[in-house]
Design an enzyme around this catalytic site. Structure first.
Site, PDB file in Angstrom:
ATOM      1  N   HIS A   1       0.805  -1.233  -0.019  1.00  0.00           N
ATOM      2  CA  HIS A   1       0.064   0.150   0.113  1.00  0.00           C
ATOM      3  C   HIS A   1       0.963   1.189  -0.017  1.00  0.00           C
ATOM      4  CE1 HIS A   1      -4.483  -0.214   0.153  1.00  0.00           C
ATOM      5  NE2 HIS A   1      -4.509   0.715   0.572  1.00  0.00           N
TER       6      HIS A   1
ATOM      7  N   ASP B   1      -3.332   7.133  -1.160  1.00  0.00           N
ATOM      8  CA  ASP B   1      -4.702   6.955  -2.146  1.00  0.00           C
ATOM      9  C   ASP B   1      -4.423   6.296  -3.365  1.00  0.00           C
ATOM     10  OD1 ASP B   1      -7.224   6.841  -2.441  1.00  0.00           O
ATOM     11  OD2 ASP B   1      -7.660   8.927  -2.850  1.00  0.00           O
ATOM     12  N   GLY B   2      -5.257   5.512  -3.864  1.00  0.00           N
ATOM     13  CA  GLY B   2      -5.375   5.121  -5.506  1.00  0.00           C
ATOM     14  C   GLY B   2      -4.493   3.660  -5.227  1.00  0.00           C
TER      15      GLY B   2
ATOM     16  N   GLY C   1      -5.369   0.565  -4.810  1.00  0.00           N
ATOM     17  CA  GLY C   1      -6.114  -0.459  -5.559  1.00  0.00           C
ATOM     18  C   GLY C   1      -6.159  -0.347  -7.196  1.00  0.00           C
ATOM     19  N   ARG C   2      -6.405   1.000  -7.646  1.00  0.00           N
ATOM     20  CA  ARG C   2      -6.280   1.495  -8.893  1.00  0.00           C
ATOM     21  C   ARG C   2      -4.898   1.123  -9.243  1.00  0.00           C
ATOM     22  NH1 ARG C   2      -8.972   7.098  -8.154  1.00  0.00           N
ATOM     23  NH2 ARG C   2      -8.659   6.568  -6.254  1.00  0.00           N
ATOM     24  N   THR C   3      -3.867   1.548  -8.841  1.00  0.00           N
ATOM     25  CA  THR C   3      -2.722   1.522  -9.265  1.00  0.00           C
ATOM     26  C   THR C   3      -2.397  -0.084  -9.392  1.00  0.00           C
ATOM     27  OG1 THR C   3      -2.054   3.506  -8.295  1.00  0.00           O
ATOM     28  CG2 THR C   3      -0.319   2.000  -8.885  1.00  0.00           C
ATOM     29  N   GLY C   4      -2.603  -0.668  -8.135  1.00  0.00           N
ATOM     30  CA  GLY C   4      -2.120  -2.164  -8.277  1.00  0.00           C
ATOM     31  C   GLY C   4      -2.791  -2.956  -9.527  1.00  0.00           C
ATOM     32  N   ARG C   5      -4.032  -2.734  -9.792  1.00  0.00           N
ATOM     33  CA  ARG C   5      -4.757  -3.274 -10.758  1.00  0.00           C
ATOM     34  C   ARG C   5      -4.204  -2.952 -12.252  1.00  0.00           C
ATOM     35  NH1 ARG C   5      -8.621  -2.942  -6.953  1.00  0.00           N
ATOM     36  NH2 ARG C   5      -9.694  -0.985  -7.973  1.00  0.00           N
TER      37      ARG C   5
ATOM     38  N   TYR D   1     -12.188  -8.756  -2.036  1.00  0.00           N
ATOM     39  CA  TYR D   1     -11.630  -8.322  -0.683  1.00  0.00           C
ATOM     40  C   TYR D   1     -11.215  -9.744  -0.073  1.00  0.00           C
ATOM     41  CZ  TYR D   1     -13.098  -3.673  -1.725  1.00  0.00           C
ATOM     42  OH  TYR D   1     -13.282  -2.599  -2.454  1.00  0.00           O
TER      43      TYR D   1
END
Length: 331
Positions: free
Chosen positions: A174, A178-179, A181-185, A214
């Site tokens: 992490h 912020d962001g 999840g979006r960056t990871g995907r 999740y």
């Protein structure tokens, strides 16, 4: 490796290998209509996981500039760019992942939204509803370790499992305020495309689908629940080994299979017409009911149009299929 994980990995590899035999992922991904639809759906579902909801029609309005939605527009643009880059690397049999790439993805996601875009966080962070404990210090060093571990995984493990482990590791670190999840995907799909796969569409428009994602991540990141190891390849690999990877691997297989089927069918159709199952039945001397069972078991790839399935002998994946089909299409 668990038998179920091995099965999912083998199935995806078999589809990927067949796609490569048929020419691979289209080299005109930016202008390919089917690829564009995949990218739009991936954008819509990925943003839904983060709470940015849009129908297909709303998404089209945002992408055409007729409606505002900077988070969605930024995601689509950087995903389109990174996946195209991934395809170029795949064609060169290369793979590039470094801190600059990760910062760039985050920076473009937050273009015109925040001043600290592309900057790794300082200090502690808590992931709401999650048991994982991201590292408090040396975040940049942990991202460097993520890059090193990801390269190792992609070289040493089945592709589907490697992608699952890499993704869970990034989300556990992490690294941004912020962001993540979006960056990871986007990183996940950039890596997938770099290895010859289409993007994974992880469902997110319904709460049940988000919960499944999740829970799969929580089963995988068990090794980080009591704290984070030092940022070294060996210590992180040991922590990853503590996770239960079956739920995430299964989810990723479900997120990949429809896209692989579509690209396989289109690759064949580019050279020869697809046929209804009734015609395929006569050609292969197999009952239509048997072909339908093959479809249910992912032993026959089809393209569904107007409620009907169309296929071709080259799209038979069943090892028990009769050998009526040519090994390859005529050039």
């Amino acid at each position: 490796m668990q038998e179920s994980i091995q099965k999912h990995c083998d199935n995806i590899q078999k589809l990927s290998d067949r796609l490569e035999q048929l020419g691979g992922v289209p080299d005109t991904v930016v202008h390919n209509n089917e690829w564009l639809y995949m990218l739009q759906e991936e954008t819509r579902h990925s943003l839904s996981i983060e709470g940015y909801f849009a129908t297909e029609q709303e998404l089209k309005l945002i992408l055409s500039g007729k409606k505002t939605g900077p988070e969605i527009l930024n995601y689509f643009r950087i995903a389109q760019s990174m996946y195209d880059l991934g395809l170029q690397y795949h064609q060169e049999q290369d793979l590039r992942l470094d801190l600059a790439t990760i910062r760039h993805i985050h920076s473009e996601l937050f273009r015109e939204l925040t001043q600290d875009r592309g900057q790794f966080r300082q200090g502690r962070i808590t992931i709401l509803g999650a048991r994982v404990k991201p590292p408090e210090f040396d975040v940049e060093e942990h991202v460097r370790a993520f890059v090193q571990v990801t390269r190792h995984l992609l070289e040493q493990e089945p592709l589907l499992l490697a992608l699952a482990r890499s993704h869970a590791l990034f989300e556990s670190i992490h690294p941004f305020r912020d962001g993540n999840g979006r960056t990871g995907r986007i990183i996940l799909n950039y890596l997938a495309v770099s290895k010859g796969l289409p993007p994974l569409i992880i469902k997110g428009t319904e709460q049940e689908a988000r919960d499944t994602y999740y829970h799969a991540l929580e089963s995988a990141d068990v090794g980080f629940h009591d704290g984070f190891p030092v940022p070294s390849k060996q210590s992180i690999l040991q922590a990853l080994d503590l996770g239960n990877w079956e739920p995430l691997v299964e989810l990723f297989a479900q997120a990949l299979t429809p896209q692989l089927h579509t690209l396989l069918a289109l690759a064949v159709e580019a050279k020869e017409p697809l046929m209804p199952l009734s015609d395929l039945s006569g050609l292969l001397d197999v009952k239509v009911s048997t072909l339908r069972k093959w479809v249910e078991r992912d032993q026959l790839v089809t393209l569904k149009r107007n409620g009907k399935h169309f296929s071709h002998p080259l799209l038979v994946m069943s090892t028990s299929a009769p050998k009526h089909a040519p090994d390859r299409l005529d050039e």
